[in-house]
Design an enzyme around this catalytic site. Sequence first.
Site, mmCIF file in Angstrom:
data_model
loop_
_atom_site.group_PDB
_atom_site.id
_atom_site.type_symbol
_atom_site.label_atom_id
_atom_site.label_comp_id
_atom_site.label_asym_id
_atom_site.label_seq_id
_atom_site.Cartn_x
_atom_site.Cartn_y
_atom_site.Cartn_z
ATOM 1 N N VAL A 75 -17.492 -31.511 58.128
ATOM 2 C CA VAL A 75 -18.824 -31.618 57.530
ATOM 3 C C VAL A 75 -19.716 -30.435 57.890
ATOM 4 C CG1 VAL A 75 -20.861 -33.114 57.343
ATOM 5 C CG2 VAL A 75 -18.614 -34.139 57.769
ATOM 6 N N CYS A 76 -20.401 -29.892 56.871
ATOM 7 C CA CYS A 76 -21.449 -28.903 57.107
ATOM 8 C C CYS A 76 -22.621 -29.231 56.178
ATOM 9 C CB CYS A 76 -20.955 -27.469 56.924
ATOM 10 S SG CYS A 76 -20.620 -26.971 55.229
ATOM 11 N N GLY A 77 -23.666 -28.481 56.268
ATOM 12 C CA GLY A 77 -24.873 -28.768 55.505
ATOM 13 C C GLY A 77 -24.674 -28.831 54.001
#
Length: 93
Positions: free
Chosen positions: A6-8
Amino acid sequence: MKILAVCGFGVGSSMVLKMTLDKVVKELDIKATVENTDLSTAKATTADAYFTSSELTNELQNSVKGPVFPVKKYMDKNEVKSQMEKFLNERNE
């Protein structure tokens, strides 16, 4: 087993983390699907484990039921492997 990187925005760093997670999963001979995604989608997606940056860890932990593991260096296979092993050990307890 389903693992989320997960990233932004779910594009850049999560893809790098996904590629490293894929290598670790293969090396440890784990039957798992690794997907990369953005923070909003991850909050609405059930997974066995979530791997993300330290900055997003708390927000993600407050929104999902599965364990969240922070990773500082997405390309560092040893760090990612260490977090994966931590997840596997916790899962087997």
